[in-house]
Write a protein that holds these residues in place. Structure first.
Motif, PDB file in Angstrom:
ATOM      1  N   UNK A   1     -45.052  38.263 -19.997  1.00  0.00           N
ATOM      2  CA  UNK A   1     -45.506  39.581 -19.550  1.00  0.00           C
ATOM      3  C   UNK A   1     -46.645  39.995 -20.478  1.00  0.00           C
ATOM      4  N   UNK A   2     -47.826  40.190 -19.940  1.00  0.00           N
ATOM      5  CA  UNK A   2     -48.969  40.649 -20.735  1.00  0.00           C
ATOM      6  C   UNK A   2     -49.095  42.154 -20.562  1.00  0.00           C
ATOM      7  N   UNK A   3     -49.051  42.888 -21.655  1.00  0.00           N
ATOM      8  CA  UNK A   3     -49.218  44.335 -21.634  1.00  0.00           C
ATOM      9  C   UNK A   3     -50.673  44.616 -21.981  1.00  0.00           C
TER      10      UNK A   3
ATOM     11  N   UNK B   1     -41.912  47.791 -30.283  1.00  0.00           N
ATOM     12  CA  UNK B   1     -41.098  48.896 -29.766  1.00  0.00           C
ATOM     13  C   UNK B   1     -41.176  48.963 -28.247  1.00  0.00           C
ATOM     14  N   UNK B   2     -42.388  48.830 -27.705  1.00  0.00           N
ATOM     15  CA  UNK B   2     -42.560  48.863 -26.252  1.00  0.00           C
ATOM     16  C   UNK B   2     -41.788  47.714 -25.592  1.00  0.00           C
ATOM     17  N   UNK B   3     -41.949  46.512 -26.124  1.00  0.00           N
ATOM     18  CA  UNK B   3     -41.274  45.347 -25.548  1.00  0.00           C
ATOM     19  C   UNK B   3     -39.759  45.497 -25.618  1.00  0.00           C
ATOM     20  N   UNK B   4     -39.266  46.002 -26.726  1.00  0.00           N
ATOM     21  CA  UNK B   4     -37.814  46.167 -26.876  1.00  0.00           C
ATOM     22  C   UNK B   4     -37.275  47.267 -25.954  1.00  0.00           C
ATOM     23  N   UNK B   5     -38.056  48.286 -25.715  1.00  0.00           N
ATOM     24  CA  UNK B   5     -37.623  49.375 -24.845  1.00  0.00           C
ATOM     25  C   UNK B   5     -37.654  48.963 -23.364  1.00  0.00           C
TER      26      UNK B   5
ATOM     27  N   UNK C   1     -50.360  42.851 -25.855  1.00  0.00           N
ATOM     28  CA  UNK C   1     -49.118  42.243 -26.336  1.00  0.00           C
ATOM     29  C   UNK C   1     -48.440  41.439 -25.243  1.00  0.00           C
ATOM     30  N   UNK C   2     -47.609  40.490 -25.674  1.00  0.00           N
ATOM     31  CA  UNK C   2     -46.869  39.611 -24.772  1.00  0.00           C
ATOM     32  C   UNK C   2     -45.380  39.817 -25.009  1.00  0.00           C
ATOM     33  N   UNK C   3     -44.668  40.186 -23.946  1.00  0.00           N
ATOM     34  CA  UNK C   3     -43.232  40.451 -24.028  1.00  0.00           C
ATOM     35  C   UNK C   3     -42.465  39.405 -23.225  1.00  0.00           C
ATOM     36  N   UNK C   4     -41.153  39.399 -23.394  1.00  0.00           N
ATOM     37  CA  UNK C   4     -40.314  38.579 -22.524  1.00  0.00           C
ATOM     38  C   UNK C   4     -39.117  39.376 -22.064  1.00  0.00           C
ATOM     39  N   UNK C   5     -38.482  38.865 -21.045  1.00  0.00           N
ATOM     40  CA  UNK C   5     -37.376  39.539 -20.387  1.00  0.00           C
ATOM     41  C   UNK C   5     -36.279  38.536 -20.090  1.00  0.00           C
ATOM     42  N   UNK C   6     -35.087  39.037 -19.872  1.00  0.00           N
ATOM     43  CA  UNK C   6     -33.960  38.176 -19.506  1.00  0.00           C
ATOM     44  C   UNK C   6     -33.350  38.735 -18.236  1.00  0.00           C
ATOM     45  N   UNK C   7     -33.558  38.042 -17.127  1.00  0.00           N
ATOM     46  CA  UNK C   7     -33.023  38.465 -15.828  1.00  0.00           C
ATOM     47  C   UNK C   7     -31.940  37.498 -15.399  1.00  0.00           C
ATOM     48  N   UNK C   8     -30.740  37.993 -15.268  1.00  0.00           N
ATOM     49  CA  UNK C   8     -29.616  37.170 -14.796  1.00  0.00           C
ATOM     50  C   UNK C   8     -29.427  35.911 -15.632  1.00  0.00           C
ATOM     51  N   UNK C   9     -29.575  36.034 -16.951  1.00  0.00           N
ATOM     52  CA  UNK C   9     -29.366  34.892 -17.826  1.00  0.00           C
ATOM     53  C   UNK C   9     -30.543  33.942 -17.898  1.00  0.00           C
ATOM     54  N   UNK C  10     -31.637  34.247 -17.213  1.00  0.00           N
ATOM     55  CA  UNK C  10     -32.824  33.411 -17.234  1.00  0.00           C
ATOM     56  C   UNK C  10     -33.903  34.117 -18.038  1.00  0.00           C
TER      57      UNK C  10
ATOM     58  N   UNK D   1     -48.517  40.285 -16.491  1.00  0.00           N
ATOM     59  CA  UNK D   1     -48.783  41.274 -15.455  1.00  0.00           C
ATOM     60  C   UNK D   1     -49.620  42.396 -16.040  1.00  0.00           C
ATOM     61  N   UNK D   2     -50.333  43.083 -15.198  1.00  0.00           N
ATOM     62  CA  UNK D   2     -51.185  44.172 -15.643  1.00  0.00           C
ATOM     63  C   UNK D   2     -50.350  45.447 -15.734  1.00  0.00           C
ATOM     64  N   UNK D   3     -50.124  45.914 -16.934  1.00  0.00           N
ATOM     65  CA  UNK D   3     -49.409  47.170 -17.152  1.00  0.00           C
ATOM     66  C   UNK D   3     -50.401  48.202 -17.689  1.00  0.00           C
ATOM     67  N   UNK D   4     -51.586  48.260 -17.091  1.00  0.00           N
ATOM     68  CA  UNK D   4     -52.601  49.165 -17.615  1.00  0.00           C
ATOM     69  C   UNK D   4     -52.214  50.627 -17.458  1.00  0.00           C
ATOM     70  N   UNK D   5     -51.225  50.912 -16.610  1.00  0.00           N
ATOM     71  CA  UNK D   5     -50.789  52.289 -16.457  1.00  0.00           C
ATOM     72  C   UNK D   5     -49.818  52.695 -17.546  1.00  0.00           C
TER      73      UNK D   5
END
Length: 152
Positions: free
Chosen positions: A26-28, A39-43, A132-141, A147-151
């Motif tokens: 995920x590209x912020x 902080x943003x990625x963790x939230x 910044x580059x974040x990661x996520x865990x969806x359903x154990x994956x 993605x563009x999170x310019x907003x």
């Protein structure tokens, strides 16, 4: 015996297919300091991105290329004074992809890492702003998206 070895190897291969999942990112696209990015990625996700294998780096570079990412972005790598660590669960670093000659701690105080579009890492001042580059865990994956999170 040979059949048993093939059976075991086949089974292990199937286990890996079910467990070894490639990472995506995920590209912020908003300038943040390393601490604000974390902080943003963790939230909103799990944490800043980690890169632990060649496969992770390959997936990151491919996704970056597809999204015309040509800058530097914060990753979860930081220097805790004694060693470089990943911010997610304070993991030790098992894989390195520093640009030759780095980390160099130029001028003292470069305690955080950015990832350049070509996949190399550079040490950087944590107080400067980058995407910044974040990661996520969806359903154990574990998932990493660009993605563009310019907003944001």
């Amino acid at each position: 015996m040979k059949q048993l070895c093939l059976y075991i190897l086949s089974f292990l291969g199937l286990v890996c297919v079910g467990v070894c999942k490639p990472r995506e990112y995920i590209l912020i696209k908003q300038l943040k300091t390393w601490t604000d990015a974390q902080s943003y990625c963790r939230l909103n996700h799990i944490d800043l991105a980690t890169v632990q294998t060649d496969e992770d780096l390959k997936n990151l570079r491919q996704t970056a290329s597809e999204n015309a990412f040509a800058l530097y972005g914060w990753i979860g790598l930081y220097n805790d004074i004694t060693s470089w660590r990943w911010s997610h669960q304070d993991e030790s670093v098992a894989y390195f992809n520093w640009y030759p000659g780095f980390p160099d701690n130029y001028g003292s105080g470069e305690e955080c890492a950015v990832l350049r579009h070509d996949g190399y890492w550079f040490d950087y001042y944590c107080t400067l702003t980058r995407w910044s580059l974040c990661f996520e865990d969806k359903n154990g994956t574990v998932k990493y998206y660009l993605v563009d999170h310019s907003e944001v």
